[in-house]
Write an enzyme that holds these catalytic residues in place. Structure first.
Site, PDB file in Angstrom:
ATOM      1  N   LYS A 278       0.844  -1.198   0.000  1.00  0.00           N
ATOM      2  CA  LYS A 278       0.000   0.000   0.000  1.00  0.00           C
ATOM      3  C   LYS A 278       0.879   1.248   0.000  1.00  0.00           C
ATOM      4  CE  LYS A 278      -4.039  -1.744   2.574  1.00  0.00           C
ATOM      5  NZ  LYS A 278      -5.052  -1.586   1.529  1.00  0.00           N
ATOM      6  N   ARG A 352     -10.465 -11.310   1.740  1.00  0.00           N
ATOM      7  CA  ARG A 352     -11.355 -12.323   1.154  1.00  0.00           C
ATOM      8  C   ARG A 352     -10.699 -13.712   1.188  1.00  0.00           C
ATOM      9  NH1 ARG A 352     -11.639  -9.044  -4.341  1.00  0.00           N
ATOM     10  NH2 ARG A 352     -11.231  -7.411  -2.808  1.00  0.00           N
TER      11      ARG A 352
END
Ligand code: BES
Ligand code: MN
Ligand code: ZN
Length: 502
Positions: A278, A352
């Protein structure tokens, strides 16, 4: 903060301040506020006519009483327009009022039972909102701050006119306190820095809470995950020195029933993105990436105290998403617990993947229904903003119940569609499914990824990337982690227990 219920007259109570209320647009207050106004020779009415008090939701106006009544001050709390009134307005107004007490430096306050005069609101429900508002509104995360000059409000007396109401009001206060403290527990967990609240520390917190409340807690270690074939969770954990943990809590409030509800919370204790690192801007706040796990633990704490007659299997896959030498690489292929393979296109879509194994595990353990809570996608944050969670489901009936529980909790959720055609976006050339679906509809494709592992079990997915933290004080919300969905989940389980009529 102590909350005590007493029968008496607010004009005669020994306290540093009395909390009364006003609806927007009312020129002459009635009820308890009216009585205070009268004792103060109509000063509230006068301040309203001068526009000093407007009754806007969240407004707090301080008035000195100069010996005309026992309490030295009156705080008039705005409730907003009467037409918009509901229980949540009491929670909001009291949270603002409680912070005003702190700011002024008031130790001991008294309050009327707000809202009890309005149609359809029970004394018990009003009291619950007072307790929630005050305890949520006063929350601060102080673990690493040097102690300051403490001006904390110490005691709030809830003054009822009718001694017969005391019992019901006490019951409401108890329920409100339990729900608020459970939320604050979730906030404490989510506010802890990433290097303090590692997966191991999160597991210890769960173990401690479970042993205090008497339900079973099992922590699965790396070897257990290997035996179960949790390749997705293990894959995500590979880039970190911190070993992953899979937390299993079980609450059996209804031993005669074989049916159980599984709550699943994303427990990424820090999300650097992994090798798909990130940016500095996006990494900020990623210690909150276990906000889903915190909500599950908060809800379990509340039901451990309120003991509804339901069976709950709470699951938290916990890991750190880091770019260490062993880290997952874009292009890697993982095998989840149900044998399905996942192409890792972006290591930052880690939530996920760990949830995939947890959802398989919930099914393996025979969960009849599943609700998962996860800080899953920036896309959901962009779509619905800071105050609203995204909801996805394969069962409108289950979602309807979750919505009712959320509305009771004062938490916003909004359904987003599971558009069939978008499944194309997560189709993989080399595996059974791919972990990213492109920029458009990112919250939806993430939900569809989860649905692939849920199969036909009735399921609701709550994406809390937006509401997991608040950038400002807003009624019961304070800066930092919000503990969002703790009360929604707890309410959901309580309603289940009530509905089944026991
Ligand atoms: N934890 C983030 C999502 C998030 C974003 C939570 C902002 C709270 C605030 C999640 O793991 C993530 O990185 N999602 C990616 C997915 C993408 C790579 C498909 C995202 O949303 O950018
Ligand atoms: Mn991520
Ligand atoms: Zn994440």
């Amino acid at each position: 903060m102590e909350l005590r219920v007493v029968a008496g007259d607010i004009l005669q109570i020994e306290a540093d301040a009395a909390l009364v209320n006003l609806f927007e647009g009312v020129e002459r207050p009635g009820g308890a506020t009216g009585a205070v106004d009268k004792a103060l020779d109509g000063i509230i009415t006068k301040l309203i006519s001068e526009g000093e008090i407007r009754g806007k939701l969240g407004e707090v106006v301080e008035i000195h009483t100069f010996g005309k009544i026992k309490p030295a001050r009156v705080l008039v709390l705005g409730l907003g327009k009467q037409a918009d009134f509901d229980l949540g307005k009491i929670r909001y107004a009291l949270a603002e009022g409680a912070r005003a007490l702190r700011k002024i430096g008031i130790k001991r306050a008294a309050t009327i039972l707000h809202g009890a005069g309005a149609g359809g609101i029970s004394p018990e429900a009003a009291a619950q909102m007072i307790a929630e508002g005050v305890l949520l509104g006063l929350y601060r995360y102080r673990e690493f701050k040097s102690p300051e000059d403490e001006r904390e409000p110490q005691e709030l007396l809830i003054v009822v006119r009718d001694p017969e109401q005391v019992r019901a009001v006490e019951e409401g206060v108890r329920r409100g306190r339990i729900l608020a403290e459970a939320t604050n527990f979730a906030r404490d967990l989510a506010n802890k820095p990433g290097s303090i609240l590692t997966p191991g520390a999160l597991a210890e917190e769960a173990r401690k809470m479970a042993s205090e409340l008497g339900f079973s807690c099992e922590i699965l270690e790396r070897e257990d995950m290997e035996k179960l074939g949790m390749g997705a969770l293990l894959g995500v954990a590979r880039g970190s020195h911190e070993p992953p943990k899979f937390i299993v809590l079980e609450y059996s409030g209804d031993p005669d029933s074989p049916s159980k509800i599984s709550l699943v919370g994303k427990g990424i204790t820090f999300d650097s993105g992994g090798l798909s690192l990130k940016s500095q801007e996006h990494m900020k706040g990623m210690h909150n990436d276990m906000g889903g796990a915190a909500a599950i633990l908060g809800a379990m704490k509340a039901i451990g105290e309120l003991r509804p007659e339901v069976n709950v299997l709470a699951l938290i896959p916990a890991a750190e998403n880091m770019p260490g030498g062993g880290a997952l690489k874009p292009g890697d292929i993982l095998k989840a617990m149900n044998g399905k393979t996942i192409e890792v296109e972006n290591t930052d879509a880690e939530g996920r993947m760990i949830l995939a194994d947890a959802l398989c595990y919930a099914r393996r353990r025979g969960a009849a229904e599943i609700i998962d809570v996860a800080t899953l996608t920036g896309a959901c944050h962009i779509a619905l903003g800071d105050l609203c969670a995204g909801a996805f489901t394969n069962s409108q009936k289950l979602l309807e119940e979750v919505k009712e529980a959320a509305s009771e909790a004062g938490e916003k959720i909004w359904e987003l569609p599971m558009i069939e055609e978008y499944k194309e976006q997560i189709r993989s050339e080399v595996a059974d499914i791919k972990n990213t679906g492109g920029r458009y509809g990112g919250a939806i494709t993430a939900a569809q990824f989860l649905a692939f592992f849920v199969e036909d079990t009735p399921w609701v997915h709550l994406d809390i990337a937006g509401p997991v933290r608040s950038e400002k004080e807003r009624g019961p919300l304070v800066k930092g982690a919000t503990g969002v969905m703790t009360r929604t989940l707890a309410n959901f389980l309580l309603r289940r227990s009530r509905k089944e009529g026991r």
